[in-house]
Motif scaffolding. Sequence first.
Motif, short mmCIF file in Angstrom:
data_model
loop_
_atom_site.label_atom_id
_atom_site.label_comp_id
_atom_site.label_asym_id
_atom_site.label_seq_id
_atom_site.Cartn_x
_atom_site.Cartn_y
_atom_site.Cartn_z
N HIS A 209 9.69 2.71 -4.09
CA HIS A 209 10.50 1.78 -3.30
C HIS A 209 9.86 1.47 -1.95
O HIS A 209 10.07 0.40 -1.38
CB HIS A 209 11.92 2.33 -3.11
N CYS A 212 7.13 -1.24 -2.80
CA CYS A 212 7.73 -2.54 -3.12
C CYS A 212 8.38 -3.19 -1.90
O CYS A 212 8.57 -4.40 -1.88
CB CYS A 212 8.76 -2.38 -4.24
N ALA A 213 8.74 -2.39 -0.89
CA ALA A 213 9.41 -2.93 0.30
C ALA A 213 8.44 -3.37 1.38
O ALA A 213 8.86 -3.90 2.42
CB ALA A 213 10.37 -1.88 0.87
N THR A 241 10.83 1.02 5.44
CA THR A 241 11.66 1.54 4.36
C THR A 241 11.05 2.84 3.85
O THR A 241 9.97 2.84 3.27
CB THR A 241 11.75 0.53 3.20
N HIS A 303 10.46 -4.95 -8.35
CA HIS A 303 11.43 -3.85 -8.37
C HIS A 303 10.69 -2.53 -8.54
O HIS A 303 9.75 -2.42 -9.33
CB HIS A 303 12.42 -4.05 -9.53
N PRO A 304 11.10 -1.47 -7.80
CA PRO A 304 10.43 -0.17 -7.92
C PRO A 304 10.39 0.36 -9.34
O PRO A 304 9.38 0.97 -9.76
CB PRO A 304 11.28 0.74 -7.02
#
Length: 386
Positions: A209, A212-213, A241, A303-304
């Motif tokens: 995550h 991906c952020a 994040t 998306h992770p």
Amino acid sequence: MAHIRYADSVDFYGSLHGRFPVILSEELTVHRLSLQYLLSLRVMCAERTLITYAHHICDFLTQLEVDNNGCSDEQRLAWDEIDDSWLESYRNELLSRPGANKDNTKNYVAQVLRTVIAYLEWTQTQGYSYNLIGVEERCRVRLLPSKKDGVVSHPLVKRLSKEKSAPRTAPRMDWIEIVKAHTTLGANNLQVRFELMVDWGAALGLRAHEICALNIEQLPERKTAENAAIAGENVFINVVTSKGSKPKVIPISPLLVKRTWDYIENDRSSTVKAHRKRNRKRKDVYVESSSIFLSSTTGRALHPRTLSNQVRSAFCCAVECGALTKDELVWQHGLKHRFTTDILKGLDSAGIQRVEEIAKHLTRHKSPDSLQTYAVGRFFEDSNGS
């Protein structure tokens, strides 16, 4: 017994899907309710993620038919037999199945249950079920309200998530390079994105995550990276994040920054152009995301779970062709294991005292105790840890 077929080249208002999953009954009739659910997810999920959800739901529907002597859920939309006890029995049945990847069983069962719970919530939201699932006492499937952002979970999933998996050896760098070379993604720009995201995970110990952020605004400028490369220095990036939601400033190789700018200006740019063209045909406006790594399906941040699935698919492909064995496991979070193990070994080699305490800050873990997973494994590797 339910099974899956794939519709080829499906066009959703100009958005093409090469393989769209459709769940069929044993009589080869389309399971319409699951089809509606998958259609509702197609904008948010990548194709592979959608297929994964379809497999989970197909397993769930098959179990319903078995428990009801062949009666499908569309014949009984109330699903009166589904409650917490039924879910627990389903959990136990999943855990008892023989499988080649027993080390990952609990994680897999937790994934299936999360998908099923999301599906049940959707049926209730859409009016297909009543008092089936929720946090209220009248619901047959009781969810736990979370203190964080109102997110809910089920006790079974929470329990499985807390159970510790067997310790794993951090994937060696040569295994990771083999996985990068065996990506199952066809398009060249997707292969470039995959390899770059894996490198971000291995080089900085970022979780899925966190990768991906990442936003373009966070990335140091190309000129800054070029100057740092000439001087033999690192540059720094602010990871906004992260686990615990606390920003972290961490060093990064200027060469990785330069490669990322190459990707942004070439491969990512082609993804943006494709979505702008697609939206123009639909007479819609495409608003470009600031995320570095974009999904070719949605045009938004990848998306992770999609990233984790891609790493898993590449590993399975490498095993299938004999480049790796099942024991030479590479998984997405294993990239952080590799990074953390290398940090610990480097501190050991330098003769630094209180290694875990220092490594806690470098690897962004909450406490030295959380490093126990890596503490012993580093002594069983060869001298270069690769």
